[in-house]
Design an enzyme around this catalytic site. Structure first.
Site, PDB file in Angstrom:
ATOM      1  N   GLY A 182       0.817  -1.203   0.000  1.00 19.85           N
ATOM      2  CA  GLY A 182       0.000   0.000   0.000  1.00 19.85           C
ATOM      3  C   GLY A 182       0.853   1.257   0.000  1.00 19.85           C
ATOM      4  N   GLY A 183       0.335   2.296   0.624  1.00 19.61           N
ATOM      5  CA  GLY A 183       1.071   3.556   0.701  1.00 19.61           C
ATOM      6  C   GLY A 183       2.391   3.430   1.430  1.00 19.61           C
ATOM      7  N   GLY A 415      25.849  11.268 -28.931  1.00 19.68           N
ATOM      8  CA  GLY A 415      25.338  11.869 -27.705  1.00 19.68           C
ATOM      9  C   GLY A 415      25.728  11.105 -26.465  1.00 19.68           C
ATOM     10  N   ALA A 416      25.928   9.791 -26.608  1.00 22.31           N
ATOM     11  CA  ALA A 416      26.324   8.982 -25.455  1.00 22.31           C
ATOM     12  C   ALA A 416      27.706   9.402 -24.951  1.00 22.31           C
ATOM     13  CB  ALA A 416      26.310   7.506 -25.829  1.00 22.31           C
TER      14      ALA A 416
END
Length: 529
Positions: A182-183, A415-416
């Site tokens: 859950g939370g 870009g790498a």
């Protein structure tokens, strides 16, 4: 009841202020008896599941005899036999260094969190912030206590806020040694490191019953939120432990590389030089398409070959972790050619970005070892958000204020190349091995674009292969090498592979007084999401 007399449920025990010394001892004995009974009950329940009790976990993790419990009986009346809340909190030491710790106790109301438990956990994090020491949380809980309703939910919100306040100030480690649902899962998710065990750890926002009722999907606890899922697929966890002992041992080891807080210098240990020579260059094949294990390179250049990986099984095309170089703790980021050729993708980018950010928060220098052919191509990556998620790695390096030392081992394309700790992105000292290939594209791809007309003509003439090879060789000589980068100042030097360790060590020594702290008006940027 008069002010001079307190009656306990044990009818043989009363406190009469006319005989204080005797009754004080009897009262302490009564408390100890309550504690012993609670621990015996906890052992019966936990051992049957192959799990330790909360106190056994704490005793195993901390240095012997160093634990000081805080607020043992908070939330109840000892006089009525109350044995304590469903969480054990206190202070202790690991390898002689002070830490704060809390451990949920599943034997008490399923370890659920109510008002008392929330107050104790918040107080423990507050104490850690006050003392500027790491905080460790051991999770084993059924979640919010239903009987306390919104009060329990509110306590989770306060824990989340307090965890965020501590983020980047003190190290926060979470061990999931039972259910966390859950939370409640967002409490460990906000911390720096999450450790899970193979058999008993589970984390999920909605459990199998809810999933089955809402979607019709029949799924087990393990398949929904087991340790394998979160270590291999989701990336939620940072270490997959064999059992609780392994999880606790990894926690102790991890802390040896971390400072106690963001203002403290990184750990520095005495290092005895080993009389062992490893030919680092021989580990990496000359042919750029032949894979190798970059962990072997890392082990060859760090102290005693000891490297503590983080998220070893997630986004395996990049490796991150901690080591020491001549006694100094460092973070290491490296492309991994044996997995997807070491390409960058959405998961690798986020994994490396968060690790660099952690190192930056705690002033741990970052050493980057580069061997990257580029970003992984394809519609799957584009649709998964490689643009926004890949930008996180750029952000992490560009905003880092710690020493950044980068070594290009074999290749760095497009870009790498930029995002892997390049000089243009903020790398302080950047080196390359001889023969390293640095370019927008590899020779094959570049030639196919630049010389497409020549290749088309060669195809007609029947000698395309020979022409392509000749053009590729020429492109490599003129463009795909580190010498142009040195000439333009994008590299600080070309080094022998066997000098890599010495060069990194000297660079870290030279950069130890680096200070790029922003001194203008209070501000923060907007990191890509």
């Amino acid at each position: 009841m008069s002010d001079s007399m307190i009656t306990l449920t044990d009818e043989s025990l009363t406190i009469d202020h006319s005989s204080r010394e005797v009754d004080r001892e009897r009262f302490i004995a009564y408390q100890n008896e309550l504690s012993a009974q609670a621990e015996e009950k906890a052992q019966q329940r936990q051992h049957a599941k192959g799990k330790m009790t909360a106190r056994e976990r704490i005793d195993t993790l901390l240095d012997p005899g160093s634990f000081t419990e805080i607020g043992q009986f908070v939330g109840g009346n000892v006089a009525e036999g109350f044995k304590g809340a469903a969480v054990v909190c206190g202070l202790g030491q690991i390898n002689g260094r002070q830490v704060a710790i809390y451990a949920q106790d599943f034997s008490v109301q399923g370890g659920t969190l109510g008002e008392a438990e929330g107050d104790k956990i918040i107080a423990t994090i507050d104490k850690a912030l006050l003392l500027r020491i790491p905080v460790i949380g051991i999770m084993d809980s059924g979640g919010a206590r239903i009987q306390e309703g919104v009060v329990a939910l509110g306590q989770y919100g306060r824990i989340f806020k307090k965890t965020c306040q501590a983020s980047g100030v003190i190290p926060q480690i979470s061990l999931i040694l039972g259910p966390c649902a859950g939370g409640a899962v967002y409490s460990p998710a906000l911390t720096d490191f999450i450790i899970m065990t193979k058999d008993n750890s589970h984390m999920f926002v909605t459990g199998p019953d809810v999933v089955r009722a809402t979607t019709g999907e029949d799924v087990s606890f393990a398949d929904l939120g087991g340790a394998q899922v979160h270590n291999f697929q989701s990336g939620v966890a940072h270490y997959l432990a064999e059992d609780e002992d392994d999880a606790l041992d990894y926690t102790r080891t991890l802390l040896t590389y971390l400072p106690s807080n963001s203002d403290e210098p990184v750990p520095f240990y005495d290092y005895i030089e080993e009389d062992v020579h490893i030919d680092v260059g021989a580990i990496v094949p000359d042919e750029t398409k032949v894979p190798y294990d970059v962990v072997d390179v890392i082990s060859a250049i760090v102290d005693y070959g000891e490297f503590v990986q983080i998220q070893e099984f997630f986004a395996r095309n990049i490796v991150v972790g901690f080591a020491c170089i001549e006694g100094r703790s460092v973070g290491i980021v490296a492309n991994q050619p044996i997995h997807d050729a070491g390409t960058l993708d959405v998961d690798a980018s986020e994994k490396a970005a968060r690790f660099v950010q952690f190192c930056d928060a705690f002033k741990i220098p970052v050493v980057t070892l580069v061997d990257v052919p580029g970003y992984r191509p394809g519609t799957q990556q584009e649709q998964a958000g490689i643009i926004r998620r890949g930008a996180k790695l750029i952000w992490a390096y560009a905003t880092a204020s710690v020493p950044l030392v980068t070594v290009i081992l074999r290749k760095a394309y497009g870009g790498a190349y930029i995002v892997m700790g390049s000089k243009s992105l903020g790398g302080d000292l950047v080196y390359a091995w001889p023969g390293a290939e640095i370019a927008v594209l590899g020779a094959d791809g570049a030639v196919s674009i630049i010389h497409r007309r020549e290749l088309a003509k060669a195809l007609e003439e029947g000698n395309e292969a020979e022409v392509h090879a000749e053009l590729s060789a020429a492109y490599t000589r003129n463009n795909v090498n580190p010498y142009l980068s040195v000439a333009r100042g994008e590299l600080d030097g070309i080094i022998s592979p066997n000098d890599t360790r010495a060069t990194i060590s000297a660079s870290l020594e030279a950069l130890q007084t680096k200070n790029t702290i922003y001194t203008g008006p209070a501000r923060h940027g907007n990191m890509p999401m």
